[in-house]
Write an enzyme that holds these catalytic residues in place. Sequence first.
Site, PDB file in Angstrom:
ATOM      1  N   SER A  71       0.888  -1.236   0.054  1.00 20.64           N
ATOM      2  CA  SER A  71      -0.069  -0.022   0.020  1.00 20.64           C
ATOM      3  C   SER A  71       0.904   1.051  -0.107  1.00 20.64           C
ATOM      4  CB  SER A  71      -1.026  -0.045   1.312  1.00 20.64           C
ATOM      5  OG  SER A  71      -1.542   1.393   1.346  1.00 20.64           O
ATOM      6  N   HIS A  85      -1.385  -1.166  -4.312  1.00 17.36           N
ATOM      7  CA  HIS A  85      -2.591  -0.740  -3.639  1.00 17.36           C
ATOM      8  C   HIS A  85      -2.462   0.580  -3.401  1.00 17.36           C
ATOM      9  CE1 HIS A  85      -6.188  -1.536  -1.307  1.00 17.36           C
ATOM     10  NE2 HIS A  85      -5.642  -0.833  -0.248  1.00 17.36           N
ATOM     11  N   ASP A 122      -4.526   3.970  -2.045  1.00 17.79           N
ATOM     12  CA  ASP A 122      -5.754   4.431  -1.121  1.00 17.79           C
ATOM     13  C   ASP A 122      -6.172   5.750  -1.177  1.00 17.79           C
ATOM     14  OD1 ASP A 122      -6.089   1.997   0.614  1.00 17.79           O
ATOM     15  OD2 ASP A 122      -3.886   2.399   0.931  1.00 17.79           O
ATOM     16  N   MET A 129      -8.694   8.774  -0.096  1.00 22.34           N
ATOM     17  CA  MET A 129      -9.501   9.109   1.128  1.00 22.34           C
ATOM     18  C   MET A 129     -10.002  10.605   0.815  1.00 22.34           C
ATOM     19  SD  MET A 129      -7.103   7.727   3.971  1.00 22.34           S
ATOM     20  CE  MET A 129      -6.595   5.713   4.048  1.00 22.34           C
ATOM     21  N   HIS A 183      -8.412   1.653  -4.091  1.00 23.94           N
ATOM     22  CA  HIS A 183      -9.253   1.408  -3.052  1.00 23.94           C
ATOM     23  C   HIS A 183      -9.907   2.734  -2.551  1.00 23.94           C
ATOM     24  CE1 HIS A 183      -9.467   0.244   1.650  1.00 23.94           C
ATOM     25  NE2 HIS A 183     -10.503   0.644   0.992  1.00 23.94           N
ATOM     26  N   MET A 188     -12.011   5.270  -0.629  1.00 15.99           N
ATOM     27  CA  MET A 188     -12.645   5.497   0.806  1.00 15.99           C
ATOM     28  C   MET A 188     -13.274   6.919   0.551  1.00 15.99           C
ATOM     29  SD  MET A 188      -9.797   3.744   2.877  1.00 15.99           S
ATOM     30  CE  MET A 188      -8.533   3.809   1.714  1.00 15.99           C
ATOM     31  N   MET A 241     -11.911  -5.247   5.289  1.00 17.52           N
ATOM     32  CA  MET A 241     -11.154  -4.452   6.158  1.00 17.52           C
ATOM     33  C   MET A 241     -10.775  -5.071   7.353  1.00 17.52           C
ATOM     34  SD  MET A 241     -10.414  -1.874   4.433  1.00 17.52           S
ATOM     35  CE  MET A 241      -9.520  -1.011   5.550  1.00 17.52           C
ATOM     36  N   ASP A 280      -7.097  -6.129   4.155  1.00 16.60           N
ATOM     37  CA  ASP A 280      -6.562  -4.550   4.223  1.00 16.60           C
ATOM     38  C   ASP A 280      -6.290  -4.064   5.616  1.00 16.60           C
ATOM     39  OD1 ASP A 280      -5.101  -2.358   3.643  1.00 16.60           O
ATOM     40  OD2 ASP A 280      -6.828  -1.529   2.562  1.00 16.60           O
TER      41      ASP A 280
HETATM   42  C1  DX5 Z   1      -6.087   1.840   5.449  1.00 18.26           C
HETATM   43  C2  DX5 Z   1      -5.892   1.404   4.172  1.00 18.26           C
HETATM   44  C3  DX5 Z   1      -4.750   0.377   4.032  1.00 18.26           C
HETATM   45  C4  DX5 Z   1      -3.532   1.073   4.642  1.00 18.26           C
HETATM   46  C5  DX5 Z   1      -3.066  -0.270   5.302  1.00 18.26           C
HETATM   47  O1  DX5 Z   1      -7.389   2.477   5.533  1.00 18.26           O
HETATM   48  O2  DX5 Z   1      -6.945   1.279   3.266  1.00 18.26           O
HETATM   49  O3  DX5 Z   1      -4.689   0.061   2.747  1.00 18.26           O
HETATM   50  O4  DX5 Z   1      -2.602   1.468   3.730  1.00 18.26           O
HETATM   51  O5  DX5 Z   1      -2.097   0.113   6.179  1.00 18.26           O
HETATM   52  P1  DX5 Z   1      -1.037  -0.836   7.021  1.00 18.26           P
HETATM   53  O6  DX5 Z   1      -0.831  -2.044   6.338  1.00 18.26           O
HETATM   54  O7  DX5 Z   1      -0.069  -0.128   7.482  1.00 18.26           O
HETATM   55  O8  DX5 Z   1      -2.139  -1.288   7.996  1.00 18.26           O
HETATM   56 ZN    ZN Z   2      -6.524   0.265   1.348  1.00 16.91          ZN
END
Ligand code: DX5
Ligand code: ZN
Length: 219
Positions: free
Chosen positions: A8, A33, A35, A37, A66, A68, A137, A175
Amino acid sequence: MAHLVAPSLLAADFLHLGRDVEMVNNSLADWFHVDVMDGHFVPNISFGFSIIKQIKSIATKPLDVHLMIANPDQYIGEFRKCGADNLTVHYETCAHLHKTVHSIKESGMKAGVVINPHNPVSLLSDIVADVDLVLIMSVNPGFGGQEFIPRTLDRVRELKDLLIRKNSKALIEVDGGVDTGNAKALLAAGVDVLVAGSTVFGAEDPLNTIKTLKEIQIK
Ligand code: DX5
Ligand code: ZN
């Protein structure tokens, strides 16, 4: 199928993002990956289109995006344009999930759906046959570096059963809080894709950590 590893980039060094993308290019990892947000659906803001486009310009592996964000439907075309290969939306953000999943596929991406830790796996029973990917999750979304929620293992087993029952070929991705200690149990429970942020980018030797995650055998 051998399992996949998706580092990620949320945990990458944004001042050296190109270097970290190249590291993943040269590793045994399978996907990036990514993310996204928005500060509404989750209490954090990460990055958007222009950064993803730049990542795509040098990435040699698929981008597993991903989302969010609230109203993901509004941005499906834009994420395709900036290079997403997989687009995963939160169950909680889609009033018309079936329609969203099909729009993602029609725009040429693999479609994924994700549920938060409090939501029952059974919520997905009428959508699993339509998706390419289900993301469970294992922390509450929004931040990297959180502690893995152990009940996730039961949820993965439950999802695996559901996929078999519904004749779904969807991959199971997990994840949040994934590390070299819990990865084996996750794979044994049925996980196909391990996402790992801080475990990879916080390691002294990220390349070797990816290799360790990739080479875990369950039999
Ligand atoms: C959290 C993200 C993850 C995050 C995971 O909301 O969706 O992808 O990067 O990070 P780690 O592996 O550090 O928990
Ligand atoms: Zn993620």
